[in-house]
Design a protein around this motif. Structure first.
Motif, short mmCIF file in Angstrom:
data_model
loop_
_atom_site.label_atom_id
_atom_site.label_comp_id
_atom_site.label_asym_id
_atom_site.label_seq_id
_atom_site.Cartn_x
_atom_site.Cartn_y
_atom_site.Cartn_z
N ARG A 316 -1.43 7.81 -0.63
CA ARG A 316 -2.50 8.41 -1.42
C ARG A 316 -2.09 8.53 -2.88
N GLU A 317 -0.84 8.97 -3.09
CA GLU A 317 -0.34 9.09 -4.46
C GLU A 317 -0.36 7.73 -5.16
N ILE A 320 -3.85 7.03 -6.16
CA ILE A 320 -4.26 7.79 -7.34
C ILE A 320 -3.68 7.14 -8.60
N ALA A 323 -5.49 4.03 -9.39
CA ALA A 323 -6.82 4.29 -9.92
C ALA A 323 -6.73 4.69 -11.39
N LEU A 401 -0.02 -2.27 -2.23
CA LEU A 401 -1.13 -1.52 -1.63
C LEU A 401 -2.40 -1.74 -2.44
N PRO A 403 -5.70 -0.54 -4.11
CA PRO A 403 -6.04 0.80 -4.60
C PRO A 403 -7.05 1.54 -3.71
N ILE A 404 -8.10 0.84 -3.23
CA ILE A 404 -9.09 1.58 -2.42
C ILE A 404 -8.49 2.01 -1.09
N LEU A 407 -6.25 4.91 -1.70
CA LEU A 407 -6.98 6.14 -2.03
C LEU A 407 -7.59 6.78 -0.80
N ARG A 408 -7.96 5.96 0.17
CA ARG A 408 -8.61 6.49 1.37
C ARG A 408 -7.59 7.05 2.37
#
Lengths: 411, 264
Positions: A316-317, A320, A323, A401, A403-404, A407-408
């Motif tokens: 997740r980090e 972020i 993003a 990874l 990004p989407i 993030l999910r």
């Protein structure tokens, strides 16, 4: 560049998971500890032994029945036992008369087991009993502390006189001036003419536990079958190789060796002793460093494992950051820096332990303290390199990874 | 002039797919998509999440993208936010053709052109509010001293200067979202892309956050709001309804009718 961000995050994460980081680093810590401690100890021991061997006398070549190589190799020793003859008095005299390059040619014979020294109510056993020539003092590593050494007339007339080490004085003549006193060596009486200066211990073995008597008396008392050791001193270090050659030629000629025959005697110099010792410690060091390397690889794999866990925990980090504009190489660098810092911290802890260990070794053993800078720097470089190497795969995984997807991911 | 659904259809018809030219984008249009498709391959199955979306958003517009879940609005948001690339079609963001850029180039676009505000805030848990706000500048290569100064400035704008050294778990939901908005603002992006910004907030806090977005719009920012809540969409001036991967309706809200369409 945002190296500072990466370093900050790395230390923050390290600190947030103190126990986990420590456990992760155990492999690195132990291997770096071993690595640095072994290198330090070997260096310390070599320095110590070098100093002591140098103390045995400079510019000296010993002619002995067996060479160092013969004595340290069982197979060679068995062959040498059949081929090599003891060094005789006649050979010693031949060398003394013909070794024109030598400053001194001295001879000695000795043994330790079963000797008994007595004086009055005091007695000692297993004292090193040595028969020497009068010029041995010029090659000796000790000085005459009191009294005198043997004279050439002591040697030629076989006077029953003895020159003793400090241990003998303290045990047999406590509080008494020993010069002129008499003692018995295995039942034969000798008068003490001199006392040696204190030499201390080498590897816990006292160097002051000896009694010297004239060589002729010694051979008469204990027999003349054993090999002599003939010590030949060169006037200077520069002449040592030439003297070595001359002694070899003289020994071969006195023994009538043909040109194709191998030497049937041994020539031992301080440098060959040192070389032998370096070889021994080298083997130990190689084995230990090999073991440490295995630890290091294991430690690296553990780091890779924990970094893989970190990447999935922090997907997740990563999302972020991506993003917000982090590129692949930014993420790659972040995780590489993290694993490098992780393993470097492990390396530092290992170096710290090694430092404490060498301090302890210096405190409880006669070894000098040494922590070679080169070993410290190399250990740091190695630990960092391990972190970088084993961090590549996890870091690449993080960098790749989407990004989407990232993030999910569950936080 | 507002773009009617028929207007978009006109643009789509006028522009041959895959061959747009920069001249096709008017000066004040900040987002223009032409016939945008996104097709996911799930094993042997191909699912079209977007089926030819064409829309244009002008500078300083306040637009809501609305649609039920599964409508394709999230996919559209990902494309607008440069988090993903379209399967087909073109996308111009601030006069740059971004539909064909690779991941790293998109990262740079995200860094400079887009300010994200997420439903779940997406703050770094272990970093202070200040550091969270600074992050886009870190990747923009701004020196540390300037980063801090600019981050403090933006935090003042969202009334969180006093809490700049707090971590997200020491902040309320509304405060966290304000930190996220400050982070979105810091690199002066072309658009602020808010994805359900009030989805995790109570109604009072939601109103605060929407008021803040209003203020940002008044200050000249372009705001794209993605939501499924009609009352939140009402804050915007224009609502684009997405259904089945297509634009179903594109209309002005009451506020949009009252407010000047685009500020001069």
């Amino acid at each position: 560049m945002h190296l500072r961000e990466s370093i900050f995050v790395a230390f923050d994460t390290l600190w947030a998971h103190k126990l986990r980081s420590f456990l992760t680093l155990l492999g690195i810590i132990v291997s770096i500890w071993t690595l640095v401690a072994v290198v330090s100890l070997v260096q310390g021991v070599n320095g110590y032994v070098g100093q002591k061997i140098a103390g045995l006398g400079s510019n000296i070549i010993s002619v002995r029945q067996y060479s160092i190589a013969d004595e340290t190799d069982q197979a060679r020793f068995r062959i040498a036992q059949r081929r090599n003859n003891p060094i005789t008095m006649a050979e010693f005299q031949y060398l003394r008369d013909h070794a024109s390059l030598a400053a001194e040619v001295a001879a000695r014979d000795g043994h330790t087991n079963g000797t008994v020294l007595k004086s009055g109510n005091h007695s000692m056993t297993d004292v090193q009993a040595i028969g020497v020539t009068a010029n041995s003092i010029k090659l000796a590593s000790f000085d005459v502390l009191a009294g005198r050494y043997f004279t050439s007339s002591d040697e030629s007339r076989d006077n029953p006189v003895a020159f003793v080490g400090a241990d003998v004085i303290t045990q047999l003549f406590p509080g008494v001036n020993p010069i002129g006193q008499s003692l018995t060596l295995d039942g034969h009486e000798f008068q003490i003419i001199g006392e040696a200066s204190v030499q201390g211990n080498v590897f816990g073995q006292s160097q002051d536990n000896f009694i010297e008597i004239p060589l002729g008396l010694y051979r008469a008392q204990y027999g003349s079958a054993d090999s002599l050791q003939v010590d030949v001193q060169a006037p200077s270090a520069a002449l040592l190789p030439a003297l070595n050659d001359q002694i070899e030629v003289l020994m071969r000629s006195v023994r009538h060796l043909k040109y194709q025959d191998k030497d049937n005697f041994g020539l031992v110099g301080a440098d060959s002793l040192m070389a032998l010792f370096n070889q021994l410690t080298g083997v130990i060091a190689t084995v230990m460093i090999g073991v440490a390397m295995v630890f290091l690889v294991v430690g690296g794999i553990v780091i890779m494992n924990i970094m893989l866990a970190a990447v999935s925990e922090r997907t997740r980090e990563v999302g972020i950051r991506k993003a917000l504009g982090a590129r692949r190489r930014d993420i790659l660098m972040q995780f590489l820096v993290e694993s490098a810092i992780l393993s470097t911290v492990g390396g530092l802890l290992g170096i710290g332990l090694a430092w404490a260990f060498t301090l302890l070794a210096a405190a409880v053993t006669p070894l000098p303290f040494s922590l070679p800078w080169l070993a410290v720097i190399a250990a740091l470089a190695i630990s960092t390199a391990v972190g970088l190497f084993f961090g590549i795969y996890p870091a690449q995984k993080a960098a790749k990874l989407e990004p989407i997807t990232a993030l999910r991911a569950e936080a | 002039m507002p773009l009617s659904p028929s207007g978009i259809a006109d643009i789509a018809a006028d522009t041959p797919a895959g061959a747009p030219s920069p001249g096709a984008v008017p000066d004040d249009v900040i987002i223009q998509t032409d016939n945008l498709w996104k097709i996911y391959e799930m094993g042997a199955e191909r699912v079209a999440a977007l089926r030819g979306v064409s829309l244009a958003i002008r500078r300083n517009e306040y637009v809501a993208i609305m649609g039920p879940s599964g409508s394709g609005k999230s996919t559209l948001m990902n494309l607008i936010g440069c988090l993903d690339s379209p399967t087909r079609g073109t996308y111009w963001l601030n006069h740059q053709l971004v539909s064909e850029l690779d991941d790293d180039a998109l990262a740079t676009i995200r860094n400079f052109e887009i300010g994200f505000v997420f439903q779940t805030f997406n703050l770094l848990a272990r970093a202070t509010a200040l550091h969270n706000v600074e992050l886009p500048l870190v990747y923009a290569g701004v020196p540390a001293a300037e980063r801090t100064q600019r981050a403090e400035e933006v935090l003042r704008k969202v009334d969180l200067f006093d809490r700049r050294l707090h971590r997200p778990n020491e902040l309320s939901g509304g405060q966290r979202q304000r930190v996220a908005i400050a982070r979105a603002l810091i690199n002066n992006p072309s658009i602020i892309l808010a994805d359900e910004p009030t989805g995790n907030l109570d109604s009072t806090t939601s109103a605060d956050i929407m008021a803040l977005l209003d203020r940002l719009w008044e200050q000249g920012n372009t705001i794209v709001l993605v939501t499924h809540e009609a009352d939140i969409a009402e804050y915007a001036h224009r609502v684009i309804h997405i259904r089945d991967g297509m634009v179903a309706r594109d209309e002005r809200t009451r506020r949009g009718a009252a407010a000047p369409q685009v500020r001069e």
